[in-house]
Design an enzyme around this catalytic site. Structure first.
Site, mmCIF file in Angstrom:
data_model
loop_
_atom_site.group_PDB
_atom_site.id
_atom_site.type_symbol
_atom_site.label_atom_id
_atom_site.label_comp_id
_atom_site.label_asym_id
_atom_site.label_seq_id
_atom_site.Cartn_x
_atom_site.Cartn_y
_atom_site.Cartn_z
ATOM 1 N N ARG A 1 0.817 -1.224 0.000
ATOM 2 C CA ARG A 1 0.000 0.000 0.000
ATOM 3 C C ARG A 1 0.847 1.270 0.000
ATOM 4 O O ARG A 1 0.496 2.259 0.639
ATOM 5 C CB ARG A 1 -0.966 0.021 1.188
ATOM 6 N N ARG B 1 -3.780 6.469 -0.102
ATOM 7 C CA ARG B 1 -4.277 7.646 0.608
ATOM 8 C C ARG B 1 -3.305 8.400 1.500
ATOM 9 O O ARG B 1 -3.621 9.491 1.942
ATOM 10 C CB ARG B 1 -5.527 7.270 1.405
ATOM 11 N N ARG C 1 -6.991 10.803 -7.423
ATOM 12 C CA ARG C 1 -8.192 10.020 -7.106
ATOM 13 C C ARG C 1 -9.465 10.827 -7.374
ATOM 14 O O ARG C 1 -10.491 10.277 -7.780
ATOM 15 C CB ARG C 1 -8.094 9.589 -5.639
ATOM 16 N N ASP D 1 -6.790 -3.623 -7.384
ATOM 17 C CA ASP D 1 -7.295 -4.130 -6.104
ATOM 18 C C ASP D 1 -7.618 -5.616 -6.238
ATOM 19 O O ASP D 1 -7.974 -6.080 -7.315
ATOM 20 C CB ASP D 1 -8.546 -3.374 -5.671
ATOM 21 N N TYR E 1 -14.517 -12.550 0.729
ATOM 22 C CA TYR E 1 -15.317 -11.351 0.426
ATOM 23 C C TYR E 1 -16.599 -11.741 -0.311
ATOM 24 O O TYR E 1 -17.652 -11.157 -0.092
ATOM 25 C CB TYR E 1 -14.512 -10.350 -0.414
HETATM 26 O O1 CP3 Z 1 0.020 0.377 -3.179
HETATM 27 C C1 CP3 Z 1 -0.498 -0.746 -3.311
HETATM 28 O O2 CP3 Z 1 -0.369 -1.634 -2.452
HETATM 29 C C2 CP3 Z 1 -1.169 -1.089 -4.629
HETATM 30 C C3 CP3 Z 1 -2.547 -1.206 -4.695
HETATM 31 C C4 CP3 Z 1 -3.411 -2.095 -3.791
HETATM 32 C C5 CP3 Z 1 -4.677 -1.658 -3.322
HETATM 33 N N1 CP3 Z 1 -5.278 -2.713 -2.705
HETATM 34 C C6 CP3 Z 1 -5.224 -0.310 -3.537
HETATM 35 C C7 CP3 Z 1 -6.368 0.151 -2.734
HETATM 36 C C8 CP3 Z 1 -3.244 -3.410 -3.361
HETATM 37 C C9 CP3 Z 1 -2.051 -4.327 -3.530
HETATM 38 C C10 CP3 Z 1 -4.446 -3.794 -2.677
HETATM 39 C C11 CP3 Z 1 -4.677 -5.146 -2.113
HETATM 40 C C12 CP3 Z 1 -5.859 -5.375 -1.280
HETATM 41 N N2 CP3 Z 1 -7.116 -4.855 -1.414
HETATM 42 C C13 CP3 Z 1 -5.891 -6.289 -0.212
HETATM 43 C C14 CP3 Z 1 -4.723 -7.178 0.211
HETATM 44 C C15 CP3 Z 1 -3.764 -6.468 1.077
HETATM 45 C C16 CP3 Z 1 -4.290 -6.129 2.441
HETATM 46 O O3 CP3 Z 1 -4.428 -4.940 2.729
HETATM 47 O O4 CP3 Z 1 -4.541 -7.081 3.207
HETATM 48 C C17 CP3 Z 1 -7.190 -6.285 0.327
HETATM 49 C C18 CP3 Z 1 -7.699 -7.108 1.500
HETATM 50 C C19 CP3 Z 1 -7.974 -5.370 -0.453
HETATM 51 C C20 CP3 Z 1 -9.406 -5.065 -0.302
HETATM 52 C C21 CP3 Z 1 -9.670 -3.624 -0.088
HETATM 53 N N3 CP3 Z 1 -9.492 -2.649 -1.029
HETATM 54 C C22 CP3 Z 1 -10.173 -3.017 1.086
HETATM 55 C C23 CP3 Z 1 -10.490 -3.749 2.374
HETATM 56 C C24 CP3 Z 1 -10.300 -1.654 0.828
HETATM 57 C C25 CP3 Z 1 -10.903 -0.598 1.713
HETATM 58 C C26 CP3 Z 1 -10.085 -0.262 2.863
HETATM 59 C C27 CP3 Z 1 -8.982 0.659 2.475
HETATM 60 O O5 CP3 Z 1 -7.829 0.376 2.833
HETATM 61 O O6 CP3 Z 1 -9.281 1.661 1.846
HETATM 62 C C28 CP3 Z 1 -9.819 -1.424 -0.497
HETATM 63 C C29 CP3 Z 1 -9.715 -0.118 -1.194
HETATM 64 C C30 CP3 Z 1 -8.372 0.276 -1.705
HETATM 65 N N4 CP3 Z 1 -7.490 -0.552 -2.347
HETATM 66 C C31 CP3 Z 1 -7.809 1.578 -1.662
HETATM 67 C C32 CP3 Z 1 -6.570 1.519 -2.302
HETATM 68 C C33 CP3 Z 1 -5.603 2.645 -2.563
HETATM 69 C C34 CP3 Z 1 -8.493 2.810 -1.084
HETATM 70 C C35 CP3 Z 1 -9.494 3.323 -2.063
HETATM 71 C C36 CP3 Z 1 -9.607 4.803 -2.069
HETATM 72 O O7 CP3 Z 1 -8.803 5.456 -2.751
HETATM 73 O O8 CP3 Z 1 -10.498 5.309 -1.400
#
Ligand code: CP3
Length: 347
Positions: free
Chosen positions: A27, A31, A40, A77, A153
Site C-alpha cells: 500500500r 491515501r 483520485r 485491487d 469477500y
Molecule cells: O500500493 C499498493 O499496495 C497497490 C494497490 C493495492 C490496493 N489494494 C489499492 C487500494 C493493493 C495491492 C491492494 C490489495 C488489497 N485490497 C488487499 C490485500 C492487502 C491487504 O491490505 O490485506 C485487500 C484485503 C484489499 C481489499 C480492499 N481494497 C479493502 C479492504 C479496501 C478498503 C479499505 C482501504 O484500505 O481503503 C480497499 C480499497 C483500496 N485498495 C484503496 C486503495 C488505494 C483505497 C481506495 C480509495 O482510494 O479510497
C-alpha cells in the site's frame, strides 16, 4: 538473469542477497500520499480509477517518484476479480468494499474465465504503460488476491468481519467451498498470467485473511488453493518469482512455504525472526515486516526496529517491507526516514 546492481528486488526474489536490502511497502500508493488524493478525485469511483490506465499508471509510479522504492506494485485491487466475475463490487466511503454475497451451493462461475479476464484487460494496459516508464533498476510487481481471501469477500459480502460465515462453510460444506476456490484459482491464474505477459516481473498473492484457522482447514483452504494457483501459473508458462503472503499463518508459515511452491514469503507484523530463521531454508527469500503502526508512530523506536529487522535477516535474502499495508494517516517523513535508513545501513 538480472544482476544485483540492475534490479536488486528481483535479484533477492531469485534467492540472492543484496546489500543494502531492497525496499518497497505494501500500500505504498494510495491515501497517505497527497498526490494520490488529487489523482483520485479525477475518477468517479475507485473501480473506475483502477480500470483507467492513465490514472492507475500514475498512481503506481507516484511512490517510486517520491520515495525511490525498489519495487513498483501495480495499482489495482484484489476485488477486481469479483467485479469481473459479476459479483457487483462497490467501494463505499467510510465502509470499505461491499460485494453481492454468494449462498451455500453457489459457484463463482457465471461469467466465463476468458470474459472475466477481458473485463480486467485495462489492468494489463496499466502494467505495460508502467513498464515503459519505470527505471531499469526497479522491479514491477503484479498481484492478485489468493483464492480464500477473495472467496471470503464473496461469501461474507464484505471484509473486516469475524469471517464466521465463510469459516463455517469450510466445516459444513468443504466440497462446495473447494469448488468456489477452484473457480477463483482458474480466473486468477489467467489474470496473473496476463499481467506477466504485459510486463510484470514478479507476482504476489495476497492471502490477507489466513489467520486463526485450524491447521487442517488452513491446509484445505489456504495451502491447497495457493499451491494450485502456483502450479496453474507455471502450466501457463509463467516463470517469474511468486511471493506468497499468508497473513497470520504463524507456525504454519514454514509448511506453507514448502508445500505451495512460492519463491518467497511476505512476513506479517507478528513474525518472530528467530522462528523464521530456524524454520525456513537459509536461502529462502523473506519480505517484511515492520509494523505499519510503528511506521505511523515514527521516532527512535521505529528507527531501532528498522535496524533490528535488517540485522535479524542479514544471513538470508531479505526485502524490507511492512507487515501489512501503509496506513492512510502515515506521515510522509516517516516513510522517507525508513528508506534512508535501509539504504545507508548496508550490513
Ligand atoms: O500500493 C499498493 O499496495 C497497490 C494497490 C493495492 C490496493 N489494494 C489499492 C487500494 C493493493 C495491492 C491492494 C490489495 C488489497 N485490497 C488487499 C490485500 C492487502 C491487504 O491490505 O490485506 C485487500 C484485503 C484489499 C481489499 C480492499 N481494497 C479493502 C479492504 C479496501 C478498503 C479499505 C482501504 O484500505 O481503503 C480497499 C480499497 C483500496 N485498495 C484503496 C486503495 C488505494 C483505497 C481506495 C480509495 O482510494 O479510497
Amino acid at each position: 538473469m538480472a544482476d544485483a546492481t540492475r534490479k536488486p528486488l528481483l535479484t533477492v526474489l531469485n534467492g540472492e542477497r543484496c546489500d543494502p536490502v531492497p525496499i518497497w511497502m505494501m500500500r505504498q500508493a494510495g491515501r497517505h500520499l497527497p498526490e494520490y488524493m488529487e489523482l483520485r478525485s479525477r475518477a468517479k469511483d475507485f473501480l473506475d480509477f483502477c480500470y483507467t490506465p492513465s490514472l492507475a499508471t500514475e498512481a503506481t509510479l507516484q511512490p517510486i517518484q517520491r520515495y525511490d522504492m525498489d519495487g513498483a506494485i501495480l495499482f489495482a485491487d484484489i476485488l477486481l476479480v469479483l467485479d469481473a466475475l459479476g459479483q457487483g463490487v462497490r467501494f463505499e466511503k467510510g465502509v470499505g468494499p461491499i460485494v453481492e454475497p454468494i449462498e451455500p451451493g453457489q459457484r463463482l462461475n457465471k461469467v466465463p474465465v476468458q470474459k472475466a479476464v477481458e473485463r480486467m484487460s485495462p489492468v494489463f494496459e496499466t502494467v505495460s504503460r508502467v513498464k515503459g516508464k519505470l527505471d531499469e533498476s526497479k522491479t514491477l510487481i503484479g498481484f492478485a488476491g489468493a483464492p480464500w481471501t477473495v472467496g471470503l469477500y464473496a461469501i461474507e459480502g464484505r471484509g473486516g468481519t469475524d469471517k464466521k460465515t465463510a469459516r463455517l462453510w469450510a466445516h459444513q460444506d468443504p466440497a462446495g467451498l473447494d469448488l468456489v476456490l477452484d473457480d477463483l484459482v482458474e480466473v486468477t491464474a489467467h489474470y496473473m498470467a496476463g499481467q506477466v505477459e504485459a510486463g510484470a516481473e514478479a507476482l504476489m498473492m495476497f492471502e490477507s485473511w489466513a489467520e486463526g484457522l485450524p491447521d487442517d482447514v488452513f491446509e484445505q483452504i489456504v495451502m491447497g488453493p495457493n499451491r494450485k494457483l502456483v502450479m496453474r501459473l507455471r502450466e501457463l508458462g509463467v516463470d517469474v518469482p511468486i511471493i506468497g503472503f499468508p497473513r497470520g499463518a504463524g507456525s504454519l508459515l514454514p509448511v506453507y512455504a514448502e508445500v505451495t511452491g512460492v519463491n518467497a514469503v511476505g512476513l506479517d507484523t507478528a513474525a518472530h525472526p528467530p522462528f523464521i530463521n530456524r524454520e525456513l531454508p537459509q536461502d529462502f527469500p523473506v519480505q517484511g515486516h515492520l509494523d505499519p503502526l510503528l511506521l505511523l508512530a515514527g521516532g527512535e523506536r521505529m528507527e531501532r526496529r528498522v535496524l533490528d529487522l535488517i540485522e535479524a535477516y542479514q544471513d538470508r535474502p531479505h526485502i524490507f517491507n511492512l507487515g501489512h499495508g501503509v496506513l492512510p494517516e502515515t506521515p510522509i517523513k516517516h516513510v522517507e526516514r525508513v528508506v534512508e535508513l535501509v539504504r545507508t545501513r548496508a550490513s
